[in-house]
Design a protein around this motif. Structure first.
Motif, PDB file in Angstrom:
ATOM      1  N   LYS A  38       2.902  21.584  21.229  1.00 30.22           N
ATOM      2  CA  LYS A  38       2.679  22.983  21.589  1.00 30.22           C
ATOM      3  C   LYS A  38       3.329  23.273  22.943  1.00 30.22           C
ATOM      4  O   LYS A  38       3.095  22.562  23.914  1.00 30.22           O
ATOM      5  N   GLU A  39       4.135  24.337  22.987  1.00 24.41           N
ATOM      6  CA  GLU A  39       4.786  24.722  24.238  1.00 24.41           C
ATOM      7  C   GLU A  39       3.758  25.388  25.151  1.00 24.41           C
ATOM      8  O   GLU A  39       3.131  26.380  24.779  1.00 24.41           O
ATOM      9  N   LEU A  40       3.576  24.834  26.357  1.00 18.56           N
ATOM     10  CA  LEU A  40       2.598  25.346  27.312  1.00 18.56           C
ATOM     11  C   LEU A  40       3.225  26.248  28.357  1.00 18.56           C
ATOM     12  O   LEU A  40       2.601  27.195  28.824  1.00 18.56           O
ATOM     13  N   ILE A  41       4.447  25.929  28.749  1.00 16.80           N
ATOM     14  CA  ILE A  41       5.163  26.692  29.772  1.00 16.80           C
ATOM     15  C   ILE A  41       6.613  26.810  29.331  1.00 16.80           C
ATOM     16  O   ILE A  41       7.205  25.847  28.853  1.00 16.80           O
ATOM     17  N   SER A  42       7.184  27.988  29.533  1.00 20.05           N
ATOM     18  CA  SER A  42       8.611  28.199  29.335  1.00 20.05           C
ATOM     19  C   SER A  42       9.086  29.097  30.465  1.00 20.05           C
ATOM     20  O   SER A  42       8.583  30.218  30.618  1.00 20.05           O
ATOM     21  N   ILE A  43      10.033  28.605  31.251  1.00 22.68           N
ATOM     22  CA  ILE A  43      10.523  29.343  32.412  1.00 22.68           C
ATOM     23  C   ILE A  43      12.027  29.538  32.260  1.00 22.68           C
ATOM     24  O   ILE A  43      12.768  28.576  32.101  1.00 22.68           O
ATOM     25  N   ASN A  44      12.464  30.795  32.318  1.00 22.26           N
ATOM     26  CA  ASN A  44      13.879  31.108  32.187  1.00 22.26           C
ATOM     27  C   ASN A  44      14.504  31.564  33.495  1.00 22.26           C
ATOM     28  O   ASN A  44      15.711  31.626  33.606  1.00 22.26           O
ATOM     29  N   ASN A  45      13.701  31.898  34.460  1.00 24.34           N
ATOM     30  CA  ASN A  45      14.215  32.448  35.711  1.00 24.34           C
ATOM     31  C   ASN A  45      14.374  31.362  36.759  1.00 24.34           C
ATOM     32  O   ASN A  45      14.052  30.204  36.535  1.00 24.34           O
ATOM     33  N   SER A  46      14.834  31.762  37.916  1.00 25.02           N
ATOM     34  CA  SER A  46      14.961  30.826  39.039  1.00 25.02           C
ATOM     35  C   SER A  46      13.583  30.324  39.445  1.00 25.02           C
ATOM     36  O   SER A  46      12.604  31.062  39.418  1.00 25.02           O
ATOM     37  N   PHE A  47      13.522  29.076  39.804  1.00 26.98           N
ATOM     38  CA  PHE A  47      12.257  28.480  40.222  1.00 26.98           C
ATOM     39  C   PHE A  47      12.561  27.262  41.067  1.00 26.98           C
ATOM     40  O   PHE A  47      13.644  26.699  41.002  1.00 26.98           O
ATOM     41  N   GLN A  48      11.608  26.864  41.869  1.00 20.91           N
ATOM     42  CA  GLN A  48      11.745  25.661  42.672  1.00 20.91           C
ATOM     43  C   GLN A  48      10.707  24.624  42.283  1.00 20.91           C
ATOM     44  O   GLN A  48      10.985  23.443  42.284  1.00 20.91           O
ATOM     45  N   ARG A  49       9.506  25.104  41.966  1.00 15.78           N
ATOM     46  CA  ARG A  49       8.422  24.193  41.584  1.00 15.78           C
ATOM     47  C   ARG A  49       7.699  24.750  40.374  1.00 15.78           C
ATOM     48  O   ARG A  49       7.582  25.945  40.204  1.00 15.78           O
ATOM     49  N   ILE A  50       7.197  23.823  39.567  1.00 18.28           N
ATOM     50  CA  ILE A  50       6.399  24.209  38.408  1.00 18.28           C
ATOM     51  C   ILE A  50       4.970  23.757  38.673  1.00 18.28           C
ATOM     52  O   ILE A  50       4.723  22.582  38.942  1.00 18.28           O
ATOM     53  N   ASP A  51       4.050  24.693  38.615  1.00 19.83           N
ATOM     54  CA  ASP A  51       2.641  24.415  38.885  1.00 19.83           C
ATOM     55  C   ASP A  51       1.973  23.906  37.617  1.00 19.83           C
ATOM     56  O   ASP A  51       1.880  24.617  36.624  1.00 19.83           O
ATOM     57  N   ILE A  52       1.517  22.656  37.646  1.00 18.84           N
ATOM     58  CA  ILE A  52       0.774  22.097  36.504  1.00 18.84           C
ATOM     59  C   ILE A  52      -0.652  21.723  36.923  1.00 18.84           C
ATOM     60  O   ILE A  52      -1.311  20.945  36.247  1.00 18.84           O
ATOM     61  N   SER A  53      -1.111  22.288  38.012  1.00 22.58           N
ATOM     62  CA  SER A  53      -2.441  21.941  38.533  1.00 22.58           C
ATOM     63  C   SER A  53      -3.561  22.299  37.562  1.00 22.58           C
ATOM     64  O   SER A  53      -4.614  21.666  37.573  1.00 22.58           O
ATOM     65  N   SER A  54      -3.344  23.277  36.701  1.00 24.26           N
ATOM     66  CA  SER A  54      -4.393  23.683  35.754  1.00 24.26           C
ATOM     67  C   SER A  54      -4.395  22.832  34.481  1.00 24.26           C
ATOM     68  O   SER A  54      -5.303  22.958  33.664  1.00 24.26           O
ATOM     69  N   PHE A  55      -3.408  21.970  34.322  1.00 23.72           N
ATOM     70  CA  PHE A  55      -3.345  21.107  33.135  1.00 23.72           C
ATOM     71  C   PHE A  55      -4.408  20.020  33.217  1.00 23.72           C
ATOM     72  O   PHE A  55      -4.706  19.513  34.285  1.00 23.72           O
TER      73      PHE A  55
ATOM     74  N   ASN B 138      26.119  21.394  36.607  1.00 24.66           N
ATOM     75  CA  ASN B 138      25.030  21.839  35.738  1.00 24.66           C
ATOM     76  C   ASN B 138      23.978  22.579  36.534  1.00 24.66           C
ATOM     77  O   ASN B 138      23.569  22.137  37.593  1.00 24.66           O
ATOM     78  N   ASN B 139      23.542  23.687  36.000  1.00 24.71           N
ATOM     79  CA  ASN B 139      22.416  24.412  36.557  1.00 24.71           C
ATOM     80  C   ASN B 139      21.348  24.498  35.484  1.00 24.71           C
ATOM     81  O   ASN B 139      21.649  24.556  34.293  1.00 24.71           O
ATOM     82  N   ILE B 140      20.116  24.535  35.904  1.00 21.97           N
ATOM     83  CA  ILE B 140      19.005  24.628  34.962  1.00 21.97           C
ATOM     84  C   ILE B 140      18.902  26.063  34.472  1.00 21.97           C
ATOM     85  O   ILE B 140      18.837  26.996  35.272  1.00 21.97           O
ATOM     86  N   SER B 141      18.896  26.252  33.156  1.00 22.85           N
ATOM     87  CA  SER B 141      18.764  27.594  32.594  1.00 22.85           C
ATOM     88  C   SER B 141      17.361  27.846  32.053  1.00 22.85           C
ATOM     89  O   SER B 141      16.895  28.971  32.042  1.00 22.85           O
ATOM     90  N   LYS B 142      16.690  26.770  31.604  1.00 19.45           N
ATOM     91  CA  LYS B 142      15.343  26.926  31.045  1.00 19.45           C
ATOM     92  C   LYS B 142      14.595  25.606  31.159  1.00 19.45           C
ATOM     93  O   LYS B 142      15.182  24.542  30.995  1.00 19.45           O
ATOM     94  N   VAL B 143      13.309  25.705  31.440  1.00 21.58           N
ATOM     95  CA  VAL B 143      12.437  24.533  31.477  1.00 21.58           C
ATOM     96  C   VAL B 143      11.221  24.832  30.619  1.00 21.58           C
ATOM     97  O   VAL B 143      10.627  25.911  30.719  1.00 21.58           O
ATOM     98  N   SER B 144      10.865  23.876  29.774  1.00 19.92           N
ATOM     99  CA  SER B 144       9.675  24.010  28.938  1.00 19.92           C
ATOM    100  C   SER B 144       8.827  22.755  29.084  1.00 19.92           C
ATOM    101  O   SER B 144       9.359  21.659  29.267  1.00 19.92           O
ATOM    102  N   ILE B 145       7.517  22.935  29.004  1.00 15.61           N
ATOM    103  CA  ILE B 145       6.589  21.806  29.011  1.00 15.61           C
ATOM    104  C   ILE B 145       5.756  21.900  27.743  1.00 15.61           C
ATOM    105  O   ILE B 145       5.227  22.966  27.406  1.00 15.61           O
ATOM    106  N   PHE B 146       5.661  20.756  27.044  1.00 11.47           N
ATOM    107  CA  PHE B 146       4.933  20.674  25.785  1.00 11.47           C
ATOM    108  C   PHE B 146       3.783  19.683  25.919  1.00 11.47           C
ATOM    109  O   PHE B 146       3.895  18.696  26.649  1.00 11.47           O
TER     110      PHE B 146
END
Length: 89
Positions: free
Chosen positions: A38-55, A25-33
């Motif tokens: 309410k969807e706050l972040i949706s990432i479809n591309n390659s990524f290593q870390r998701i920045d939630i410091s502004s939350f 399995n590979n990650i294709s999409k990550v979303s944070i609600f």
């Protein structure tokens, strides 16, 4: 799956790192609600870390879609960042 704190129910401050345990399995999409859905972040591309410091501190929901059409849902607890002032000691 692994996160910066290895367990999503432990508080996170700034970043979430994701890795699936299964090689197939590979990650294709990550979303944070937020709590209201309410969807706050949706990432479809390659990524290593998701920045939630502004939350704001609170409870959020992470949805991970894999290339094998699996959907994984996890809870994130965002804790406030505490800044210590050395002059108060």
């Amino acid at each position: 799956m692994k996160a910066t704190n290895s367990n999503y129910t432990k508080p996170v401050q700034d970043f979430i790192s994701l890795k699936l345990n299964q090689q197939k399995n590979n990650i294709s999409k990550v979303s944070i609600f937020d709590y209201s859905g309410k969807e706050l972040i949706s990432i479809n591309n390659s990524f290593q870390r998701i920045d939630i410091s502004s939350f704001s501190s609170g409870i959020y929901f992470l949805q991970i879609n894999t290339t094998n059409n699996l959907i994984l849902n996890r809870k994130i607890i965002k804790e406030p960042v505490v800044h210590l002032n050395n002059t108060n000691f």
